[in-house]
Design an enzyme around this catalytic site. Structure first.
Site, PDB file in Angstrom:
ATOM      1  N   LYS A  67       0.871  -1.187   0.000  1.00  0.00           N
ATOM      2  CA  LYS A  67       0.000   0.000   0.000  1.00  0.00           C
ATOM      3  C   LYS A  67       0.897   1.224   0.000  1.00  0.00           C
ATOM      4  CE  LYS A  67      -4.287  -1.437   2.195  1.00  0.00           C
ATOM      5  NZ  LYS A  67      -5.146  -1.285   3.384  1.00  0.00           N
ATOM      6  N   LYS A 116       1.287 -10.616   8.446  1.00  0.00           N
ATOM      7  CA  LYS A 116       0.885  -9.671   7.406  1.00  0.00           C
ATOM      8  C   LYS A 116       1.114 -10.279   6.028  1.00  0.00           C
ATOM      9  CE  LYS A 116       0.533  -5.134   5.698  1.00  0.00           C
ATOM     10  NZ  LYS A 116       0.594  -3.710   5.912  1.00  0.00           N
ATOM     11  N   GLU A 160      -7.274  -6.039  -0.784  1.00  0.00           N
ATOM     12  CA  GLU A 160      -8.289  -5.814   0.257  1.00  0.00           C
ATOM     13  C   GLU A 160      -9.731  -5.973  -0.248  1.00  0.00           C
ATOM     14  OE1 GLU A 160      -7.139  -2.847   3.168  1.00  0.00           O
ATOM     15  OE2 GLU A 160      -9.245  -2.489   3.591  1.00  0.00           O
ATOM     16  N   ARG A 206      -7.857  -8.888   4.011  1.00  0.00           N
ATOM     17  CA  ARG A 206      -6.873  -7.853   4.351  1.00  0.00           C
ATOM     18  C   ARG A 206      -7.466  -6.806   5.296  1.00  0.00           C
ATOM     19  NH1 ARG A 206      -2.004  -5.246   0.755  1.00  0.00           N
ATOM     20  NH2 ARG A 206      -1.292  -3.828   2.367  1.00  0.00           N
ATOM     21  N   ASN A 259      -7.172  -3.926   9.739  1.00  0.00           N
ATOM     22  CA  ASN A 259      -7.720  -2.660  10.227  1.00  0.00           C
ATOM     23  C   ASN A 259      -8.387  -2.797  11.592  1.00  0.00           C
ATOM     24  OD1 ASN A 259      -6.955  -1.202   7.890  1.00  0.00           O
ATOM     25  ND2 ASN A 259      -8.635  -2.190   6.803  1.00  0.00           N
ATOM     26  N   HIS A 269      -8.857   0.210  13.745  1.00  0.00           N
ATOM     27  CA  HIS A 269      -8.560   1.400  12.938  1.00  0.00           C
ATOM     28  C   HIS A 269      -9.774   2.296  12.687  1.00  0.00           C
ATOM     29  CE1 HIS A 269      -4.726  -0.518  12.377  1.00  0.00           C
ATOM     30  NE2 HIS A 269      -4.292   0.433  11.581  1.00  0.00           N
ATOM     31  N   HIS A 282      -9.134   6.021  13.419  1.00  0.00           N
ATOM     32  CA  HIS A 282      -9.203   7.104  12.429  1.00  0.00           C
ATOM     33  C   HIS A 282     -10.101   8.240  12.923  1.00  0.00           C
ATOM     34  CE1 HIS A 282      -7.872   4.124   9.081  1.00  0.00           C
ATOM     35  NE2 HIS A 282      -6.861   4.630   9.729  1.00  0.00           N
ATOM     36  N   HIS A 301      -0.533   7.518  15.590  1.00  0.00           N
ATOM     37  CA  HIS A 301      -1.380   6.505  14.939  1.00  0.00           C
ATOM     38  C   HIS A 301      -1.419   5.198  15.740  1.00  0.00           C
ATOM     39  CE1 HIS A 301      -3.342   4.175  11.843  1.00  0.00           C
ATOM     40  NE2 HIS A 301      -2.357   3.287  11.899  1.00  0.00           N
TER      41      HIS A 301
HETATM   42  N1  GLY Z   1      -1.957  -1.215   7.086  1.00  0.00           N
HETATM   43  C1  GLY Z   1      -3.035  -1.987   6.600  1.00  0.00           C
HETATM   44  C2  GLY Z   1      -2.712  -2.719   5.349  1.00  0.00           C
HETATM   45  O1  GLY Z   1      -1.576  -2.751   4.920  1.00  0.00           O
HETATM   46  O2  GLY Z   1      -3.605  -3.284   4.757  1.00  0.00           O
END
Ligand code: GLY
Length: 370
Positions: free
Chosen positions: A144, A228, A238, A242, A246, A249, A253, A267
């Protein structure tokens, strides 16, 4: 000692090397990727002052010439002006289609330089050398890339996988305690979302990692990155799994927006508080036992981390305003907020089926406790 995790995306596979002393070995590790012995490094002022000489020496040891650009440190770098500057500098340096760019820094540099690499000459390869714990366990892996827009964070970008990631765990020794612990918010997330045994390991060992134990640091980064990599291999763009990354999150956010993306809340601190809130809502919905959020909160307290809304200094908006901010999240689908809830520690799942009256009550009670 060096550990390696492989990301097995067909046609775009790469290794993540983890261990101390990788800056010194950067030349030997990057050299096999190069068509000519020349790279461009983009870094920020803080990282360059501490570590750029070590990286350049490591490259020189393998007779790799390097040029470097140093950007201002901080989230405000991650926008069009510094992005344009970076792309134009790479063109001035005559970086060609077959060359390699090095992103040397934390999440801001990794995301910006990754995006610059994605669009430069329609895509050049790049190497991530993450220097913060947050970047080593999360943002440097998975492809990303992007920058922020006035309308919100990370709204402009592309999926562009790195060709190699070098996570030098000795570099973590120069982080402030606050920055290390903020990165730890993303580490504990992996245990919470999919690996109860890792969470138990963290309960026993994370304080050693925080106080500098290198073996514990290496294992914490390696297990996070393994998880990951597995998720990214299953769902690179995603469409499904994926989103598990989050966890915490959506709350985070909203809290980051409410605190103006300032030093009031980093964060990773928001992720830790968001995970605690997600587990509290899960327990109130009867999805997991009440012991799970209590156990998580106890661990975060042991780590001397922010756990509750009362740990955020200054004013916060009311529960309805926080819910409205959650509605701005880019994970909203068909107007419904997509949450990551949990059936227990290590058992997270994605759902749009969350009782918003429970979310409101949990937030209101957390705000009332301030
Ligand atoms: N940081 C979340 C992702 O890489 O999907």
């Amino acid at each position: 000692m060096m550990e390696t995790v492989h990301v097995g995306l067909a046609g775009r596979e790469y290794d993540i090397h983890i261990g101390p002393g990788l800056l010194a070995r950067s030349g030997e590790l990057i050299r096999p990727l190069l068509k000519r012995p020349r790279v461009a490094i983009v870094s920020d002022e803080n990282v360059a002052a501490l570590h750029l000489d070590a990286l350049k020496s490591g490259l020189q040891a393998a007779e790799i010439e390097s040029v470097s650009l140093t950007l201002p440190a901080g989230e405000s770098t991650k926008g069009w002006p510094q992005f344009t500057r970076t792309v134009e500098w790479l063109l001035e340096q005559k970086i060609e289609r077959n060359d390699v760019v090095i992103a040397f820094g934390g999440g801001v540099i990794g995301d910006l330089v990754g995006f610059a690499s994605a669009v430069l000459r329609r895509g050049v390869r790049f190497v991530q050398i993450p220097t913060s714990l947050l970047a080593q366990v999360d943002s440097s892996v998975g492809g990303k890339t992007g920058i922020n827009a006035p309308q919100g964070k990370n709204l402009i970008g592309a999926f562009h996988q790195p060709s190699l990631v070098l996570a030098d765990t000795a570099v973590l020794g120069t982080l402030t305690e606050r920055d290390f612990l903020a990165g730890y918010g993303e580490v504990v997330k992996y245990g919470l979302l999919g690996d109860f045994e890792f969470f138990q390991w963290l309960e026993a060992n994370a304080s050693c990692a925080a106080s500098g134990d290198m073996d514990a640091r290496i294992y914490a980064v390696k297990r996070s990155v393994q998880m990951k990599a597995g998720i990214v291999e299953r769902d690179e763009t995603e469409q499904g799994d994926r989103a598990l990354l989050n966890l915490g999150h959506t709350f985070c956010h909203a809290l980051e927006a409410a605190t103006g993306y300032s030093d009031r809340l980093l964060h990773g601190e928001g992720v830790a508080i968001g995970c605690a809130l997600a587990f509290e809502v899960s327990a109130r919905m009867g999805l997991c036992s009440q012991e799970d959020p209590s156990r998580l909160r106890a661990h975060l307290r042991d780590m001397k981390m922010k756990v509750d809304l009362s740990d955020i200094e200054g004013e916060l908006p009311d529960a309805d305003a926080l819910i409205a901010l959650m509605g701005q999240d880019k994970k909203v689908v068909d107007g419904k907020i997509r949450f990551i809830m949990a059936r227990g520690i290590g058992q997270a799942f994605v759902t749009q089926d969350v009782d918003m009256t429970i979310v409101r009550t949990v937030l209101q009670q957390a705000l009332d406790a301030r």
